[in-house]
Design a protein around this motif. Sequence first.
Motif, PDB file in Angstrom:
ATOM      1  N   TYR A  74     -28.895 -26.978  26.550  1.00 46.99           N
ATOM      2  CA  TYR A  74     -29.293 -26.674  25.199  1.00 46.99           C
ATOM      3  C   TYR A  74     -28.053 -25.758  24.556  1.00 46.99           C
ATOM      4  O   TYR A  74     -27.706 -25.955  23.299  1.00 46.99           O
ATOM      5  CB  TYR A  74     -30.307 -25.516  25.107  1.00 46.99           C
ATOM      6  N   THR A  75     -27.419 -25.009  25.213  1.00 48.10           N
ATOM      7  CA  THR A  75     -26.393 -24.263  24.690  1.00 48.10           C
ATOM      8  C   THR A  75     -24.978 -24.685  25.570  1.00 48.10           C
ATOM      9  O   THR A  75     -25.055 -24.675  26.538  1.00 48.10           O
ATOM     10  CB  THR A  75     -26.375 -22.683  24.873  1.00 48.10           C
ATOM     11  N   ILE A  76     -23.951 -24.936  24.554  1.00 50.33           N
ATOM     12  CA  ILE A  76     -22.507 -25.275  25.499  1.00 50.33           C
ATOM     13  C   ILE A  76     -21.530 -25.039  24.285  1.00 50.33           C
ATOM     14  O   ILE A  76     -21.774 -25.200  23.309  1.00 50.33           O
ATOM     15  CB  ILE A  76     -22.528 -26.630  25.734  1.00 50.33           C
ATOM     16  N   PHE A  77     -20.506 -24.195  24.696  1.00 48.43           N
ATOM     17  CA  PHE A  77     -19.508 -24.130  23.740  1.00 48.43           C
ATOM     18  C   PHE A  77     -18.261 -23.614  24.462  1.00 48.43           C
ATOM     19  O   PHE A  77     -18.058 -23.385  25.637  1.00 48.43           O
ATOM     20  CB  PHE A  77     -20.041 -22.808  22.846  1.00 48.43           C
ATOM     21  N   ALA A  78     -17.206 -23.709  23.753  1.00 48.22           N
ATOM     22  CA  ALA A  78     -15.720 -23.524  24.319  1.00 48.22           C
ATOM     23  C   ALA A  78     -15.250 -22.335  23.435  1.00 48.22           C
ATOM     24  O   ALA A  78     -15.276 -22.472  22.132  1.00 48.22           O
ATOM     25  CB  ALA A  78     -15.017 -24.645  24.562  1.00 48.22           C
TER      26      ALA A  78
ATOM     27  N   LEU B  35     -17.878 -31.583  23.667  1.00 51.82           N
ATOM     28  CA  LEU B  35     -18.999 -31.184  24.903  1.00 51.82           C
ATOM     29  C   LEU B  35     -20.307 -31.043  24.257  1.00 51.82           C
ATOM     30  O   LEU B  35     -21.243 -31.494  25.048  1.00 51.82           O
ATOM     31  CB  LEU B  35     -18.295 -29.898  25.251  1.00 51.82           C
ATOM     32  N   PHE B  36     -20.320 -30.525  22.944  1.00 50.27           N
ATOM     33  CA  PHE B  36     -22.035 -30.523  22.423  1.00 50.27           C
ATOM     34  C   PHE B  36     -22.513 -32.026  22.348  1.00 50.27           C
ATOM     35  O   PHE B  36     -23.469 -32.283  22.351  1.00 50.27           O
ATOM     36  CB  PHE B  36     -21.729 -29.966  21.121  1.00 50.27           C
ATOM     37  N   GLN B  37     -21.634 -32.828  21.739  1.00 49.82           N
ATOM     38  CA  GLN B  37     -21.867 -34.112  21.602  1.00 49.82           C
ATOM     39  C   GLN B  37     -22.463 -35.009  22.834  1.00 49.82           C
ATOM     40  O   GLN B  37     -23.247 -35.602  22.861  1.00 49.82           O
ATOM     41  CB  GLN B  37     -20.948 -35.193  20.625  1.00 49.82           C
ATOM     42  N   GLU B  38     -21.412 -34.999  23.734  1.00 48.30           N
ATOM     43  CA  GLU B  38     -21.548 -35.543  24.987  1.00 48.30           C
ATOM     44  C   GLU B  38     -22.617 -34.934  25.979  1.00 48.30           C
ATOM     45  O   GLU B  38     -23.503 -35.797  26.562  1.00 48.30           O
ATOM     46  CB  GLU B  38     -20.172 -35.713  25.762  1.00 48.30           C
ATOM     47  N   LEU B  39     -22.394 -33.847  26.316  1.00 45.51           N
ATOM     48  CA  LEU B  39     -23.383 -33.078  27.124  1.00 45.51           C
ATOM     49  C   LEU B  39     -24.857 -32.881  26.671  1.00 45.51           C
ATOM     50  O   LEU B  39     -25.649 -32.875  27.332  1.00 45.51           O
ATOM     51  CB  LEU B  39     -22.661 -31.893  27.747  1.00 45.51           C
ATOM     52  N   ARG B  40     -24.720 -32.551  25.289  1.00 46.39           N
ATOM     53  CA  ARG B  40     -26.183 -32.144  25.011  1.00 46.39           C
ATOM     54  C   ARG B  40     -26.804 -33.251  24.026  1.00 46.39           C
ATOM     55  O   ARG B  40     -27.917 -33.749  24.445  1.00 46.39           O
ATOM     56  CB  ARG B  40     -26.111 -30.979  23.806  1.00 46.39           C
ATOM     57  N   GLU B  41     -26.152 -33.791  22.859  1.00 46.70           N
ATOM     58  CA  GLU B  41     -26.735 -34.811  22.290  1.00 46.70           C
ATOM     59  C   GLU B  41     -26.911 -36.154  22.884  1.00 46.70           C
ATOM     60  O   GLU B  41     -27.753 -36.912  22.824  1.00 46.70           O
ATOM     61  CB  GLU B  41     -25.900 -34.897  21.068  1.00 46.70           C
ATOM     62  N   ASN B  42     -25.937 -36.567  23.884  1.00 47.39           N
ATOM     63  CA  ASN B  42     -25.949 -38.061  24.334  1.00 47.39           C
ATOM     64  C   ASN B  42     -26.550 -37.728  25.805  1.00 47.39           C
ATOM     65  O   ASN B  42     -27.403 -38.908  26.065  1.00 47.39           O
ATOM     66  CB  ASN B  42     -24.530 -38.392  24.658  1.00 47.39           C
ATOM     67  N   ARG B  43     -26.551 -36.776  26.295  1.00 53.86           N
ATOM     68  CA  ARG B  43     -26.931 -36.837  27.589  1.00 53.86           C
ATOM     69  C   ARG B  43     -28.328 -35.595  28.029  1.00 53.86           C
ATOM     70  O   ARG B  43     -28.928 -35.936  28.995  1.00 53.86           O
ATOM     71  CB  ARG B  43     -25.928 -36.435  28.706  1.00 53.86           C
ATOM     72  N   GLY B  44     -28.221 -34.740  26.988  1.00 55.38           N
ATOM     73  CA  GLY B  44     -29.499 -34.005  27.184  1.00 55.38           C
ATOM     74  C   GLY B  44     -29.450 -32.981  28.277  1.00 55.38           C
ATOM     75  O   GLY B  44     -30.446 -32.719  28.873  1.00 55.38           O
TER      76      GLY B  44
ATOM     77  N   THR C  98     -27.942 -24.634  31.885  1.00 54.54           N
ATOM     78  CA  THR C  98     -28.670 -25.810  32.182  1.00 54.54           C
ATOM     79  C   THR C  98     -29.765 -25.580  33.265  1.00 54.54           C
ATOM     80  O   THR C  98     -30.066 -24.440  33.796  1.00 54.54           O
ATOM     81  CB  THR C  98     -27.725 -26.747  32.423  1.00 54.54           C
ATOM     82  N   SER C  99     -30.495 -26.745  33.824  1.00 56.27           N
ATOM     83  CA  SER C  99     -31.495 -26.621  34.680  1.00 56.27           C
ATOM     84  C   SER C  99     -30.798 -26.772  36.116  1.00 56.27           C
ATOM     85  O   SER C  99     -29.527 -27.391  36.170  1.00 56.27           O
ATOM     86  CB  SER C  99     -32.307 -27.561  34.724  1.00 56.27           C
ATOM     87  N   ALA C 100     -31.144 -26.360  37.393  1.00 56.93           N
ATOM     88  CA  ALA C 100     -30.616 -26.476  38.498  1.00 56.93           C
ATOM     89  C   ALA C 100     -30.230 -27.639  38.738  1.00 56.93           C
ATOM     90  O   ALA C 100     -29.033 -28.216  39.361  1.00 56.93           O
ATOM     91  CB  ALA C 100     -31.623 -25.742  39.590  1.00 56.93           C
ATOM     92  N   ASP C 101     -31.236 -28.791  38.475  1.00 58.84           N
ATOM     93  CA  ASP C 101     -30.775 -30.128  38.956  1.00 58.84           C
ATOM     94  C   ASP C 101     -30.079 -30.781  38.130  1.00 58.84           C
ATOM     95  O   ASP C 101     -29.479 -31.881  38.508  1.00 58.84           O
ATOM     96  CB  ASP C 101     -32.185 -30.976  39.023  1.00 58.84           C
ATOM     97  N   GLN C 102     -29.362 -30.178  37.148  1.00 59.20           N
ATOM     98  CA  GLN C 102     -28.504 -30.829  36.190  1.00 59.20           C
ATOM     99  C   GLN C 102     -27.045 -30.024  36.097  1.00 59.20           C
ATOM    100  O   GLN C 102     -26.148 -30.765  35.352  1.00 59.20           O
ATOM    101  CB  GLN C 102     -29.152 -31.031  34.712  1.00 59.20           C
TER     102      GLN C 102
ATOM    103  N   LYS D  60     -29.943 -16.501  41.920  1.00 56.32           N
ATOM    104  CA  LYS D  60     -31.113 -15.660  41.475  1.00 56.32           C
ATOM    105  C   LYS D  60     -32.169 -16.651  40.937  1.00 56.32           C
ATOM    106  O   LYS D  60     -31.773 -17.627  40.201  1.00 56.32           O
ATOM    107  CB  LYS D  60     -30.631 -14.719  40.225  1.00 56.32           C
ATOM    108  N   GLY D  61     -33.647 -16.316  40.935  1.00 58.29           N
ATOM    109  CA  GLY D  61     -34.379 -17.191  40.454  1.00 58.29           C
ATOM    110  C   GLY D  61     -34.609 -17.031  38.950  1.00 58.29           C
ATOM    111  O   GLY D  61     -35.747 -16.604  38.762  1.00 58.29           O
ATOM    112  N   LEU D  62     -33.817 -17.578  38.313  1.00 57.23           N
ATOM    113  CA  LEU D  62     -33.775 -17.651  37.006  1.00 57.23           C
ATOM    114  C   LEU D  62     -34.426 -19.046  36.357  1.00 57.23           C
ATOM    115  O   LEU D  62     -34.391 -20.098  37.248  1.00 57.23           O
ATOM    116  CB  LEU D  62     -32.605 -17.539  36.280  1.00 57.23           C
ATOM    117  N   GLU D  63     -34.817 -19.347  35.262  1.00 60.00           N
ATOM    118  CA  GLU D  63     -35.326 -20.555  34.844  1.00 60.00           C
ATOM    119  C   GLU D  63     -33.937 -21.300  34.519  1.00 60.00           C
ATOM    120  O   GLU D  63     -34.113 -22.539  34.713  1.00 60.00           O
ATOM    121  CB  GLU D  63     -36.086 -20.446  33.477  1.00 60.00           C
ATOM    122  N   GLN D  64     -32.790 -20.888  34.353  1.00 61.46           N
ATOM    123  CA  GLN D  64     -31.654 -21.667  33.985  1.00 61.46           C
ATOM    124  C   GLN D  64     -30.422 -21.290  34.866  1.00 61.46           C
ATOM    125  O   GLN D  64     -30.271 -20.177  35.341  1.00 61.46           O
ATOM    126  CB  GLN D  64     -31.056 -21.663  32.478  1.00 61.46           C
TER     127      GLN D  64
END
Length: 421
Positions: A283-287, A271-280, A304-308, A232-236
């Motif tokens: 915005y949201t990630i949780f387990a 996951l928060f530290q590696e995927l959000r803080e270190n690699r950007g 996340t974005s399509a290209d990431q 679907k054509g969503l932003e994320q």
Amino acid sequence: MTVQQHTLSNGFRIVTEQMAGLKSASIGIWVTAGGRDERADQNGIAHFLEHMAFKGTERRTALQIAEAIEDVGGYINAYTSREMTAYYARVLENDVPLALDVLADILLNPVFDQNEIEVERGVILQEIGQAHDTPDDVIFDWLQEEAYPNQALGRTILGPSERVSSFSRADLSDFIGEHYGPDQMILSAAGAVDPDELLALAEKLFGHLPPRSLPHTPEAAAFAGGERRVVKGLEQAHFALAFEGPDYRDPGIYAAQVHAIAMGGGMSSRLFQELRENRGLCYTIFAQAGAYADTGLMTVYAGTSADQLGDLATLTIDELKRAADDMSAQEVARARSQMKAGLLMGLESPSNRAERLARMVAIWGKVPTIEDTIERIDSVTTGDVRAFGADLVTRSAAAMALYGPIDEAPTLEALKARLVA
């Protein structure tokens, strides 16, 4: 604070806990029936019934139900989950008898007026539409369906629009007759409550109900796993991954919950530290680790974005693999502390405490002490968490749901292959 339990002769259970210093109380009826108790042709009816409870009784109109509680400054609500339906109120201590009378009234004396059924049908159809327009809601329904395909536990709580559009007054009454026996009800109250008064009121209001002759047993769960991809054509792009975990009676549930917190339970998590803080990458990630009577789910979610999305998915797998080998004692200690603090802080609320009382009685038939629960959390070792993580990465079954611009996302088979490589 003292927990008291009683069971009436018909199986109706009462559990109360006085909380010193409070001037209010939370009181409710928890019914041990929810979405997974529905047949396929009933999907959504437990939730429909929850809505209809507030639409009028033999003694009160819908407006009078609301006014009875709000005239004394109280609050009344309900919710439906896959294994429970709850009807509850928060009131001042002198209004506890009134609240229980209203709750008993909406449960035992609903009229199911046809006009109100049609009005509420429209409300629920709007709710279904809203859920479909909320990607980080609907993706979990799809994930559940993939984890438990063609099973009651895998179906949505709201149900499909076509089912909701066809439910009749008789359907609602039949579901009550099948699942609202006194042995499936738990009266739970916490705060400024008088246990003796509540016991007497419960006997008066619920003691006349005939006991059920045959207990209801929900269909057993069987985790299968699978993949759902909705473009679907969503932003994320929305990504959700799940593995089977322990049920809530399994001692391993504590290691599973500590593992989930360490992986994605806060800003310090892996996951928060590696995927959000270190690699950007997001915005949201949780387990999280959820549990049912006979199964559980270890779930990871991110947007996340399509290209990431490809990098996010593969790095999530890499972090799960790495945690099985090198989860540290410090990480485990931090996760245990978060888990204990969340429990204890939550129990400062009478609403949370009443909820816990009802759930513990439903699961165990008794209420474990807070000290016992804390001891079980503290007993989780680094080895336990690593072992849970190692078992997770060798699972043959997994479920995944993707929603949005996900054309380039890796397949579930590719991620599973990376997990065991």
